[in-house]
Design an enzyme around this catalytic site. Sequence first.
Site, PDB file in Angstrom:
ATOM      1  N   HIS A  47       0.834  -1.207   0.000  1.00 24.87           N
ATOM      2  CA  HIS A  47       0.000   0.000   0.000  1.00 24.87           C
ATOM      3  C   HIS A  47       0.868   1.255   0.000  1.00 24.87           C
ATOM      4  CE1 HIS A  47      -3.066   2.891   1.117  1.00 24.87           C
ATOM      5  NE2 HIS A  47      -2.508   3.117   2.293  1.00 24.87           N
ATOM      6  N   HIS A  71       2.753   7.676   5.908  1.00 27.59           N
ATOM      7  CA  HIS A  71       1.467   8.269   6.286  1.00 27.59           C
ATOM      8  C   HIS A  71       0.645   7.439   7.276  1.00 27.59           C
ATOM      9  CE1 HIS A  71      -0.451   5.845   3.018  1.00 27.59           C
ATOM     10  NE2 HIS A  71      -1.507   5.913   3.805  1.00 27.59           N
ATOM     11  N   GLU A  75      -0.718   6.302  12.997  1.00 31.43           N
ATOM     12  CA  GLU A  75      -2.015   5.716  13.286  1.00 31.43           C
ATOM     13  C   GLU A  75      -1.947   4.209  13.544  1.00 31.43           C
ATOM     14  OE1 GLU A  75      -4.954   6.529  10.355  1.00 31.43           O
ATOM     15  OE2 GLU A  75      -6.580   6.383  11.820  1.00 31.43           O
ATOM     16  N   ASP A  76      -1.135   3.503  12.790  1.00 26.52           N
ATOM     17  CA  ASP A  76      -1.207   2.038  12.803  1.00 26.52           C
ATOM     18  C   ASP A  76      -0.036   1.316  13.461  1.00 26.52           C
ATOM     19  OD1 ASP A  76      -3.534   2.357  11.429  1.00 26.52           O
ATOM     20  OD2 ASP A  76      -2.686   1.933   9.457  1.00 26.52           O
ATOM     21  N   ASP A 137      -3.877   8.090  -1.231  1.00 22.48           N
ATOM     22  CA  ASP A 137      -4.120   7.001  -0.282  1.00 22.48           C
ATOM     23  C   ASP A 137      -5.480   6.362  -0.569  1.00 22.48           C
ATOM     24  OD1 ASP A 137      -3.997   5.476   2.174  1.00 22.48           O
ATOM     25  OD2 ASP A 137      -5.185   7.043   3.149  1.00 22.48           O
ATOM     26  N   ASP A 258     -21.241  13.241 -25.569  1.00 15.41           N
ATOM     27  CA  ASP A 258     -19.820  13.081 -25.276  1.00 15.41           C
ATOM     28  C   ASP A 258     -19.499  11.660 -24.825  1.00 15.41           C
ATOM     29  OD1 ASP A 258     -21.035  13.162 -22.827  1.00 15.41           O
ATOM     30  OD2 ASP A 258     -19.549  14.482 -21.906  1.00 15.41           O
TER      31      ASP A 258
HETATM   32 MN    MN Z   1      -3.161   4.518   3.979  1.00 16.54          MN
END
Ligand code: MN
Length: 512
Positions: A47, A71, A75-76, A137, A258
Site C-alpha cells: 500500500h 502516512h 495511526e497504525d 491514499d 460526449d
Molecule cells: Mn493509507
Amino acid sequence: MKTAKEIYSQLASPTEADRELVVKAYNFATKAHSEHTRYSGEPYMEHLTSVALDLAKMGMGPRTIAAGLLHDTIEDTPVTAEDIKNEFGDEILFLVEGVTKLSSVRYYGSDRHNESLRKLFVATSQDIRVLIIKLTDRLHNMQTLDHVPAEKQKRIATETLEIYVPVAYRLGMGRIRKELEDLAFPYVYPKEYKRVCDLLEAKAKKANILLEKERKYLQKKLVDSKLTNFNTAYRVKGLYSLYQKLKRRDWDIDNIYDLMAMRVVVSSVEECYRALGIIHDIWRPLPRRVKDYIAFPKPNGYKSIHTTVTTTHGNILEIQIRTEQMHHEAEYGVASHIIYKQQSLDEEPSSSWFNRLLPNLFRPFAKRSSGSEDLKVTKDIPPSEKIPRWIRQIGEMYTTEHSTGDEFISDMQEDFFANRIFVFTPIGDVVDLPLGATPIDFAYAIHSEVGDHIAGVKVNKKLVQLDTTLQNGDIVEIDTKKTAKPTHKWLDIAKTSVARRKIKSYLNTSTK
Ligand code: MN
C-alpha cells in the site's frame, strides 16, 4: 512491491539528499509495518509504496513522497509523532499528522452534512500536499476494495463519492476524480451500475473500432494542414459520469453527445484554435456545442476547447483540444501547479474567493523554520506564497460575471468558510461553530443538557479551561456532572447566541 529506487527514479532531477530521504523513509516504514498486512494478505508496504509511487508520478517532491511512505505509521504502528520529528523533521511530521487527522473525517450518511464535511476535510488538511497524499491514499484503498470485508465496502465507497470525489473535482484533479468515481460506483449503486454497463456494452464494442478509424483520419488531416507536433487519443466516457448524465437525459444513451470523445493535444494556444478550424472544416459541428474553456476556464481551472461534430461516418463525437500544459493541469489539477513552479506565478496573492475557500492552501510549510540540514533536499513547493495564474483568472472570471450558472459559483460566494471553524466530537462527528467559539459553545451545540452540566473539557486529549478558543480540527470532549451548572461568567465566555440564550434561561429559572 515497488523498490525505493523505482520511486525516486520518478523524480525529475533528484539530488543525492532527495534519494537518501526516500530510501530512509522507505526503510523506516518497512520496519514500522513489518508485522502488518493488508486485507488482501499482502505486506502493508504494498500500500505505502503504491501511494508513494503515485505521488512521485504526479511530480510531487521528495518530502511529500517520504510522507506518503510514512502516512500510516502514527495511526497504525507504535511509532510516535516524536519519532517522526526526530528522524524526519517538522515538515514531514506536519504532513504525516495532517493525513492522520483526516482519517477521523467520516461519512455518517447524512446528506445535510456533506458540504460541511468536504469543507472540514479541506480545512483540516491545512497544506495542499496533505490533501494530495490523502487522495492518493484513498485511490489505492479503492483499487483494493474488493479485499475489504463486505460490510465496510459500501461505507468506504460512499464516503469516496460524497467527500473525496468532490474534493478532487474542486482541486481540478481530473484523473484521480474519474478513477475514484468509477471504482466506487458498483459498490454504491450496484443496480444502476449494471444498467449503465448493459446500455454501454452494445455501443462500446463498436465504439473503439470506430474511434480508431476517426482518429487516424483526423491525424492525417492535421498533418496535411502543417500541424505536426500533436497527439491524439480517444476515450469512452467514464461509467459514473455517464450514469449522472443518463439520469438527466431519461436514460436515453443516444442523447449523450460526449459518450465518445477524442482529445487533440497540441503545442500552443494558437494551435488549439487552428486545430479547431481544421476540425470544423472536415466535420460538421453541432450547433451550440462549441465551448471555449480556454478563454473562459471552468471554476476549477479546467481549460480546453470542446466541440461536438458529426464525422464523415456519421458518428457523433466530442473533441477536446488543449495544449500539453492544459492537459497536465486537467489530469493533476492543483498538484500540477506545485510542479509547474517555473511557470509564471502571480506575485500578488489576491483576496480572491480561493483564499477564502481554502484559507491555508497556499501557505507553504516551507515558510516555517526548517532545519538547515534539510537544505539540500529539493523543495516540494514554491518557496513563497504565490497564487497560480489560473486561480487568479478564476477570481477575475467570477468578478466579471463571465460565469455560467454553475452551482460551483454559489459555493464560492459564501464566505461561510472564512468565519467558521469545524471541530470534532471524540467519535468523529463534526460540529461547526463561529470563529472564536469556546468549549461552552461546543457543549451547547451538542445538547443543552451537556451545556448545562459541563464539569471539565479536554481538547485534543488535554485538559483545558472553559474559555479556551477552539481551533479548526480540534477534538473536543466534554465531561459532565449532574452537580455542575452554568455561572454568570459563562455569559462572557460563550460566543454563540444559542449558548448565551440557554445559559440565561438556566440562570433565570435557577434564581427564581
Ligand atoms: Mn493509507
